[in-house]
Design a protein around this motif. Sequence first.
Motif, PDB file in Angstrom:
ATOM      1  N   LEU A 137      67.588  83.668  59.781  1.00  0.00           N
ATOM      2  CA  LEU A 137      68.475  85.131  60.111  1.00  0.00           C
ATOM      3  C   LEU A 137      68.949  85.753  59.208  1.00  0.00           C
ATOM      4  O   LEU A 137      69.014  86.968  59.289  1.00  0.00           O
ATOM      5  N   ASP A 138      69.823  85.006  58.178  1.00  0.00           N
ATOM      6  CA  ASP A 138      70.696  85.117  57.393  1.00  0.00           C
ATOM      7  C   ASP A 138      69.767  86.447  56.315  1.00  0.00           C
ATOM      8  O   ASP A 138      70.419  87.434  56.115  1.00  0.00           O
ATOM      9  N   ALA A 139      69.527  86.021  56.234  1.00  0.00           N
ATOM     10  CA  ALA A 139      67.860  86.519  54.736  1.00  0.00           C
ATOM     11  C   ALA A 139      67.788  87.991  55.282  1.00  0.00           C
ATOM     12  O   ALA A 139      67.970  88.608  54.531  1.00  0.00           O
ATOM     13  N   VAL A 140      67.091  87.911  56.882  1.00  0.00           N
ATOM     14  CA  VAL A 140      66.798  89.555  56.956  1.00  0.00           C
ATOM     15  C   VAL A 140      67.704  90.203  57.305  1.00  0.00           C
ATOM     16  O   VAL A 140      67.823  91.655  56.558  1.00  0.00           O
ATOM     17  N   ARG A 141      68.994  89.665  57.804  1.00  0.00           N
ATOM     18  CA  ARG A 141      70.102  90.743  58.334  1.00  0.00           C
ATOM     19  C   ARG A 141      70.481  90.831  56.394  1.00  0.00           C
ATOM     20  O   ARG A 141      70.835  92.466  56.781  1.00  0.00           O
ATOM     21  N   ALA A 142      71.199  90.081  55.400  1.00  0.00           N
ATOM     22  CA  ALA A 142      71.222  90.817  54.171  1.00  0.00           C
ATOM     23  C   ALA A 142      70.214  91.908  54.031  1.00  0.00           C
ATOM     24  O   ALA A 142      70.344  92.922  53.003  1.00  0.00           O
ATOM     25  N   SER A 143      68.341  92.047  54.433  1.00  0.00           N
ATOM     26  CA  SER A 143      67.606  93.171  53.629  1.00  0.00           C
ATOM     27  C   SER A 143      67.959  94.258  55.138  1.00  0.00           C
ATOM     28  O   SER A 143      66.901  95.194  54.518  1.00  0.00           O
ATOM     29  N   LEU A 144      68.305  94.379  55.694  1.00  0.00           N
ATOM     30  CA  LEU A 144      68.242  95.529  56.818  1.00  0.00           C
ATOM     31  C   LEU A 144      68.770  96.867  56.348  1.00  0.00           C
ATOM     32  O   LEU A 144      70.026  96.659  55.635  1.00  0.00           O
ATOM     33  N   SER A 145      68.280  98.087  56.853  1.00  0.00           N
ATOM     34  CA  SER A 145      68.717  99.508  56.039  1.00  0.00           C
ATOM     35  C   SER A 145      70.102 100.183  56.511  1.00  0.00           C
ATOM     36  O   SER A 145      70.561  99.273  58.067  1.00  0.00           O
ATOM     37  N   PRO A 146      70.730 100.593  55.456  1.00  0.00           N
ATOM     38  CA  PRO A 146      71.849 100.789  56.002  1.00  0.00           C
ATOM     39  C   PRO A 146      71.962 101.789  57.578  1.00  0.00           C
ATOM     40  O   PRO A 146      70.922 102.521  57.415  1.00  0.00           O
ATOM     41  N   ARG A 147      72.803 101.476  58.489  1.00  0.00           N
ATOM     42  CA  ARG A 147      72.487 102.071  59.637  1.00  0.00           C
ATOM     43  C   ARG A 147      71.421 102.601  60.670  1.00  0.00           C
ATOM     44  O   ARG A 147      71.220 102.858  61.561  1.00  0.00           O
ATOM     45  N   ALA A 148      71.111 101.334  60.495  1.00  0.00           N
ATOM     46  CA  ALA A 148      69.846 100.932  61.234  1.00  0.00           C
ATOM     47  C   ALA A 148      70.168 100.770  62.923  1.00  0.00           C
ATOM     48  O   ALA A 148      70.660 100.030  63.108  1.00  0.00           O
ATOM     49  N   LEU A 149      69.517 101.296  63.614  1.00  0.00           N
ATOM     50  CA  LEU A 149      68.847 101.047  65.036  1.00  0.00           C
ATOM     51  C   LEU A 149      68.154  99.756  64.850  1.00  0.00           C
ATOM     52  O   LEU A 149      66.694  99.269  65.146  1.00  0.00           O
ATOM     53  N   LEU A 150      69.280  98.379  65.424  1.00  0.00           N
ATOM     54  CA  LEU A 150      68.738  97.036  65.907  1.00  0.00           C
ATOM     55  C   LEU A 150      68.318  96.829  67.517  1.00  0.00           C
ATOM     56  O   LEU A 150      69.121  96.891  68.049  1.00  0.00           O
ATOM     57  N   THR A 151      67.015  96.673  67.620  1.00  0.00           N
ATOM     58  CA  THR A 151      66.645  95.914  68.653  1.00  0.00           C
ATOM     59  C   THR A 151      66.190  94.524  69.174  1.00  0.00           C
ATOM     60  O   THR A 151      65.276  94.988  68.322  1.00  0.00           O
ATOM     61  N   VAL A 152      66.366  94.154  69.649  1.00  0.00           N
ATOM     62  CA  VAL A 152      66.249  92.454  69.470  1.00  0.00           C
ATOM     63  C   VAL A 152      65.367  92.702  71.095  1.00  0.00           C
ATOM     64  O   VAL A 152      65.567  92.674  71.923  1.00  0.00           O
ATOM     65  N   TRP A 153      64.379  91.763  70.925  1.00  0.00           N
ATOM     66  CA  TRP A 153      63.237  92.039  71.729  1.00  0.00           C
ATOM     67  C   TRP A 153      62.721  90.554  72.388  1.00  0.00           C
ATOM     68  O   TRP A 153      62.832  89.311  71.115  1.00  0.00           O
ATOM     69  N   PRO A 154      62.286  89.547  72.748  1.00  0.00           N
ATOM     70  CA  PRO A 154      61.252  88.244  73.270  1.00  0.00           C
ATOM     71  C   PRO A 154      60.852  88.316  72.247  1.00  0.00           C
ATOM     72  O   PRO A 154      59.786  88.853  71.890  1.00  0.00           O
ATOM     73  N   ASP A 155      60.312  86.692  71.657  1.00  0.00           N
ATOM     74  CA  ASP A 155      59.565  86.749  70.566  1.00  0.00           C
ATOM     75  C   ASP A 155      58.009  86.855  71.266  1.00  0.00           C
ATOM     76  O   ASP A 155      57.657  87.439  72.260  1.00  0.00           O
ATOM     77  N   LEU A 156      56.937  87.553  70.095  1.00  0.00           N
ATOM     78  CA  LEU A 156      56.010  87.140  69.775  1.00  0.00           C
ATOM     79  C   LEU A 156      55.036  86.137  70.783  1.00  0.00           C
ATOM     80  O   LEU A 156      55.395  85.327  70.406  1.00  0.00           O
ATOM     81  N   ILE A 157      54.185  86.929  71.531  1.00  0.00           N
ATOM     82  CA  ILE A 157      53.241  85.762  71.761  1.00  0.00           C
ATOM     83  C   ILE A 157      52.463  85.174  71.905  1.00  0.00           C
ATOM     84  O   ILE A 157      50.890  85.660  71.419  1.00  0.00           O
TER      85      ILE A 157
END
Length: 157
Positions: free
Chosen positions: A58-78
């Motif tokens: 989580l922390d590594a992905v969070r640090a790599s996100l584009s500025p001002r990005a729209l973040l949408t959280v979905w259930p995990d892949l199946i």
Amino acid sequence: MTMYPSAAELDEPEVTVAADEGFWARVRTELASRKAVLLEEGYLRNAARFHRLTPQNLDAVRASLSPRALLTVWPDLIPDVGAVLATLPDEGLVEFVWEMQDGTIRHAVVDDTDHSELAALVADARAACALPVYLDERQPLLCAALPDSDGVLRARW
């Protein structure tokens, strides 16, 4: 001065929730119960990257996100990709998201004419999901926009 179309002009609801510490706490809560979730990072309108979030990355992905990005959280892949393919609609569009064997996540918007080609393309995928593309059908777990470093939400989504 840059002019932005209003949400009404785009016929889409405007996201006014900031991906602040409260948002990330809710993501952590989802991860505690689900073990993994899918994060859609909209870095430009109609352009996105997907990340499979776990408590460990989580922390590594969070640090790599584009500025001002729209973040949408979905259930995990199946993990049962065949079952996901079997649920594709007979008509209309869907966004098919899959994880390759090397962990890369890919996605494509497909319709009923693309199903057999898609099945061949994802034959060796580890996991997948089908997300709705129509706004009135989208029901993510969470959705927010990244604020600027000063905490102000300036993104227009």
